[in-house]
Design an enzyme around this catalytic site. Structure first.
Site, mmCIF file in Angstrom:
data_model
loop_
_atom_site.group_PDB
_atom_site.id
_atom_site.type_symbol
_atom_site.label_atom_id
_atom_site.label_comp_id
_atom_site.label_asym_id
_atom_site.label_seq_id
_atom_site.Cartn_x
_atom_site.Cartn_y
_atom_site.Cartn_z
ATOM 1 N N ALA A 1 0.804 -1.230 0.000
ATOM 2 C CA ALA A 1 0.000 0.000 0.000
ATOM 3 C C ALA A 1 0.837 1.279 0.000
ATOM 4 C CB ALA A 1 -0.922 -0.019 1.219
ATOM 5 N N ARG B 1 1.208 9.504 -12.141
ATOM 6 C CA ARG B 1 0.125 10.363 -12.657
ATOM 7 C C ARG B 1 0.568 11.816 -12.739
ATOM 8 N NH1 ARG B 1 -3.222 6.905 -9.223
ATOM 9 N NH2 ARG B 1 -3.950 5.286 -10.643
ATOM 10 N N GLU C 1 10.290 -5.108 -4.613
ATOM 11 C CA GLU C 1 9.465 -5.837 -3.639
ATOM 12 C C GLU C 1 10.125 -7.186 -3.357
ATOM 13 O OE1 GLU C 1 6.851 -5.652 -1.447
ATOM 14 O OE2 GLU C 1 7.344 -7.762 -1.119
ATOM 15 N N CYS D 1 -5.128 -7.265 5.127
ATOM 16 C CA CYS D 1 -6.343 -7.203 5.939
ATOM 17 C C CYS D 1 -7.280 -8.366 5.627
ATOM 18 C CB CYS D 1 -7.083 -5.889 5.682
ATOM 19 S SG CYS D 1 -5.999 -4.463 5.603
ATOM 20 N N ASP E 1 3.354 1.648 7.339
ATOM 21 C CA ASP E 1 3.686 1.085 8.651
ATOM 22 C C ASP E 1 5.120 1.387 9.090
ATOM 23 O OD1 ASP E 1 1.191 -0.019 8.575
ATOM 24 O OD2 ASP E 1 1.843 -2.107 8.679
ATOM 25 N N ASN F 1 -2.230 3.873 2.712
ATOM 26 C CA ASN F 1 -2.725 4.330 1.410
ATOM 27 C C ASN F 1 -2.750 5.849 1.316
ATOM 28 O OD1 ASN F 1 -3.680 2.105 -0.499
ATOM 29 N ND2 ASN F 1 -4.392 1.384 1.487
ATOM 30 N N TYR G 1 -31.660 9.312 9.783
ATOM 31 C CA TYR G 1 -32.504 8.372 10.535
ATOM 32 C C TYR G 1 -33.581 7.762 9.648
ATOM 33 C CZ TYR G 1 -36.712 6.848 12.934
ATOM 34 O OH TYR G 1 -37.814 6.128 13.304
ATOM 35 N N TRP H 1 -32.886 8.916 17.743
ATOM 36 C CA TRP H 1 -31.654 9.484 18.307
ATOM 37 C C TRP H 1 -30.565 8.438 18.085
ATOM 38 C CZ3 TRP H 1 -30.848 14.322 20.126
ATOM 39 C CH2 TRP H 1 -31.971 15.078 20.464
ATOM 40 N N ARG I 1 -24.922 13.063 24.296
ATOM 41 C CA ARG I 1 -25.836 13.712 25.246
ATOM 42 C C ARG I 1 -25.487 13.297 26.680
ATOM 43 N NH1 ARG I 1 -31.544 12.064 23.691
ATOM 44 N NH2 ARG I 1 -31.164 10.362 25.131
HETATM 45 C C1 LIG Z 1 -3.902 -9.914 9.318
HETATM 46 C C2 LIG Z 1 -3.930 -8.429 9.118
HETATM 47 C C3 LIG Z 1 -5.140 -7.766 9.108
HETATM 48 C C4 LIG Z 1 -5.164 -6.381 8.930
HETATM 49 N N1 LIG Z 1 -6.373 -5.743 8.904
HETATM 50 C C5 LIG Z 1 -6.416 -4.407 8.696
HETATM 51 C C6 LIG Z 1 -7.664 -3.731 8.600
HETATM 52 O O1 LIG Z 1 -8.725 -4.361 8.695
HETATM 53 N N2 LIG Z 1 -7.652 -2.388 8.402
HETATM 54 C C7 LIG Z 1 -6.485 -1.678 8.261
HETATM 55 O O2 LIG Z 1 -6.536 -0.454 8.058
HETATM 56 N N3 LIG Z 1 -5.286 -2.299 8.342
HETATM 57 C C8 LIG Z 1 -5.224 -3.633 8.548
HETATM 58 N N4 LIG Z 1 -4.014 -4.274 8.597
HETATM 59 C C9 LIG Z 1 -2.778 -3.482 8.504
HETATM 60 C C10 LIG Z 1 -2.405 -3.229 7.050
HETATM 61 O O3 LIG Z 1 -2.348 -4.432 6.350
HETATM 62 C C11 LIG Z 1 -1.045 -2.540 7.024
HETATM 63 O O4 LIG Z 1 -1.126 -1.364 7.778
HETATM 64 C C12 LIG Z 1 -0.642 -2.193 5.606
HETATM 65 O O5 LIG Z 1 -0.451 -3.352 4.851
HETATM 66 C C13 LIG Z 1 0.651 -1.388 5.617
HETATM 67 O O6 LIG Z 1 1.087 -1.185 4.316
HETATM 68 P P1 LIG Z 1 2.609 -0.878 4.033
HETATM 69 O O7 LIG Z 1 2.739 -0.742 2.555
HETATM 70 O O8 LIG Z 1 3.074 0.228 4.893
HETATM 71 O O9 LIG Z 1 3.406 -2.142 4.579
HETATM 72 P P2 LIG Z 1 3.298 -3.680 4.211
HETATM 73 O O10 LIG Z 1 1.933 -4.059 3.792
HETATM 74 O O11 LIG Z 1 3.932 -4.417 5.332
HETATM 75 O O12 LIG Z 1 4.219 -3.803 2.930
HETATM 76 C C14 LIG Z 1 5.596 -3.622 2.991
HETATM 77 C C15 LIG Z 1 6.194 -4.377 1.829
HETATM 78 O O13 LIG Z 1 7.585 -4.065 1.759
HETATM 79 C C16 LIG Z 1 8.290 -5.238 1.411
HETATM 80 N N5 LIG Z 1 9.656 -5.055 1.900
HETATM 81 C C17 LIG Z 1 10.070 -4.884 3.174
HETATM 82 N N6 LIG Z 1 11.407 -4.725 3.225
HETATM 83 C C18 LIG Z 1 11.833 -4.763 1.942
HETATM 84 C C19 LIG Z 1 13.107 -4.654 1.350
HETATM 85 N N7 LIG Z 1 14.205 -4.464 2.076
HETATM 86 N N8 LIG Z 1 13.205 -4.743 0.003
HETATM 87 C C20 LIG Z 1 12.078 -4.955 -0.765
HETATM 88 N N9 LIG Z 1 10.859 -5.078 -0.237
HETATM 89 C C21 LIG Z 1 10.738 -4.969 1.100
HETATM 90 C C22 LIG Z 1 7.532 -6.350 2.129
HETATM 91 O O14 LIG Z 1 7.771 -7.601 1.486
HETATM 92 C C23 LIG Z 1 6.082 -5.880 1.980
HETATM 93 O O15 LIG Z 1 5.452 -6.428 0.843
HETATM 94 C C24 LIG Z 1 -3.954 -5.657 8.759
HETATM 95 C C25 LIG Z 1 -2.731 -6.335 8.783
HETATM 96 C C26 LIG Z 1 -2.711 -7.707 8.951
HETATM 97 C C27 LIG Z 1 -1.388 -8.424 8.945
#
Ligand SMILES: Cc1cc2nc3c(=O)[nH]c(=O)nc-3n(C[C@H](O)[C@H](O)[C@H](O)COP(=O)(O)OP(=O)(O)OC[C@H]3O[C@@H](n4cnc5c(N)ncnc54)[C@H](O)[C@@H]3O)c2cc1C
Length: 446
Positions: A12, A23, A34, A44, A281, A303, A424, A432, A440
């Site tokens: 993301a 864009r 990746e 998620c 993250d 995102n 509503y 309410w 309230r």
């Molecule tokens: C089980 C689960 C359920 C979740 N449910 C929710 C939800 O319901 N709602 C919500 O908002 N969030 C949810 N999350 C959290 C959400 O998935 C993460 O916050 C989101 O994926 C973060 O995106 P990101 O791109 O920052 O990191 P990530 O998704 O962790 O992607 C990082 C990517 O970087 C790659 N990477 C890392 N180091 C390197 C490197 N040195 N070289 C090349 N590639 C590398 C990894 O392989 C990975 O693909 C959930 C997470 C999990 C695990």
């Protein structure tokens, strides 16, 4: 800005930025690295894949494949390519191509970090045994599912009662496993206040999860998780102890980190290095209620931050305003949501608060399929500025949190929320709305 943008991390926070940058600037060369096999996937969705609600394999959780990025956006996506070093001065990234076992370096004019986070793995004996799984990437989900299919997965131990642990516990019950959830705190879901979290623990127990709070895991050996109250048989162990930012490369490169080791970024998502941005993250966010830096790893933030970073990397101007800590989940038929600050977080931020908790119904009381909903609202004494809210209830309950989230962004008081013109009709709620009723009630405390 012409030149080459290198993106590290293909989910993301990385691909939202890459897509936005393209864009904005058709001439930019964009290379996305990746480590795994997938791009733009929904971690998620992993619990629902494991639980069988989502079918079609891990590919079903992929929003955009590498080929789509290549064909539609001319982004040079390289999967199975891991960044292994960053030289900010020289503008170079060291890369390991796991497909061919070769290493090379690639230059950049701008760099975007979106390396995400990884599950916390405490240093316990046996933690690296193959039956102990963390779930963060789709690759992790592939490994977990392969293991689950290979063994007779009748007993599952989930370690940690955060929302990921809870969702995974439900998933394994849905698969027919006997699930024990071990949480060292006195209640599950530490992101809620204990009174609200207790309702979630009850829902898990009603669903058949053996919830053991106040119990910690001490070690693992094949087929067993040893806990502070004795051994638990386990064919599979799933870790749900939270995540830690994957920032080793960034730290080695000299970038500044803050809360929980997350990257410090400014409002444009720029790191402490002029030409390096970050999203998701791996980086901090600014909390609009506590006015503090926080690390809240969510796909929503990844995102939105990725989009902001991408606009800036593509030569535009955008800022990320911050977060209010909104999160939502559904556990064992019970919907759960929170936004803003809970009681503990108010205390940590030095903010006085009053709170009110109300019980209501999700639809008009007489309407078929109406169900219970509990709403807790926190506000600041005096002027009554809203500080946060938590919701636990049946179908239709949790998305109401968005009303309060927007109210927090707008700096509403409890009075403002009570006065808001909320929708509503009997199939959607009482006249309410429960959120207004909670506002309230909190006003009475003020
Ligand atoms: C089980 C689960 C359920 C979740 N449910 C929710 C939800 O319901 N709602 C919500 O908002 N969030 C949810 N999350 C959290 C959400 O998935 C993460 O916050 C989101 O994926 C973060 O995106 P990101 O791109 O920052 O990191 P990530 O998704 O962790 O992607 C990082 C990517 O970087 C790659 N990477 C890392 N180091 C390197 C490197 N040195 N070289 C090349 N590639 C590398 C990894 O392989 C990975 O693909 C959930 C997470 C999990 C695990």
């Amino acid at each position: 800005m012409p030149g080459r943008l290198v993106v590290i991390g293909g989910d993301a926070g990385g691909m939202a930025a890459a897509a936005q940058a393209r864009r904005r600037d058709a001439s930019l060369e964009i290379v996305a690295l990746e480590r795994g096999a997938y791009t733009s996937y929904s971690a998620c969705g992993i619990p629902y894949l494991v639980g069988g609600e989502v079918t079609g394999g891990t590919e079903a959780l992929v929003a955009r494949t590498p080929q789509v990025f290549r064909d539609d956006l001319r982004i040079d996506v390289r999967t199975r390519h891991e960044a292994t070093g960053i030289d900010l001065e020289a503008g170079k990234v060291e890369v390991r191509n796991h497909e061919h076992g070769r290493s090379f370096s690639i230059g950049f004019d701008q760099l975007h970090l979106a390396t995400g986070a990884r599950p916390v793995r405490p240093d316990l004996p046996g933690i690296d045994l193959p039956f102990v799984h963390g779930v963060q990437t789709l690759g992790d989900a592939d490994e977990l599912l392969a293991h689950v299919r290979a063994v007779d997965c009748t007993r599952v131990v989930v370690v940690g009662g955060g929302y990921i642990g809870l969702e995974m516990a439900e998933a394994f019950v849905n698969r027919g496993s006997k699930v024990t959830l071990v949480e060292s705190a006195p209640h599950v879901l530490g992101s809620l206040d204990p009174d609200m979290a207790g309702r979630v623990g009850d829902a898990l127990r009603r669903f058949g999860v053996d919830v053991r709070t106040g119990v910690s895991v001490e070690s693992f050996e094949p087929g067993v998780a040893h806990t502070s109250v004795g051994p638990l048989a386990a064919d599979v162990v799933v870790l749900g102890l939270g995540v830690t930012p994957s920032n080793e490369l960034a730290v080695e490169a000299g970038l500044a980190t803050g809360v929980k080791g997350a990257l410090v970024v400014d409002q444009r998502q720029r790191t402490s290095h002029e030409a390096t941005f970050a999203a998701g993250d791996c980086c901090e966010s600014f909390h609009l209620v506590s006015r503090r830096a926080v690390h809240i790893p969510l796909g929503t933030h990844a995102n939105r931050q990725g989009r902001v970073a991408g606009i800036n990397l593509g030569g535009g101007y955008a800022t990320f305003p911050g977060v209010v800590g909104t999160a939502i989940t559904k556990v064992c038929g019970t919907e759960v949501a929170r936004t803003g600050l809970n009681e503990r977080e108010c205390k940590e931020a030095g903010l006085g608060f009053v709170s009110a908790t109300i019980d209501a119904t999700t639809k008009a009381g007489y309407y078929p399929s109406t169900g219970p909903i509990t709403v807790k609202v926190l506000a600041q004494p005096g002027h009554g500025r809203l500080l946060g809210a938590q919701i636990v209830g049946e179908a239709g309950a949790a998305k109401r949190i968005d009303t309060v989230a927007v109210a927090l962004h707008a700096g509403f008081t409890a009075d403002d929320l009570l006065d808001a013109d909320l929708a509503y009709a009997p199939p959607f709620g009482p006249v309410w709305d429960p959120v207004a009723v909670a506002a309230r009630e909190v006003l009475k405390q003020l």
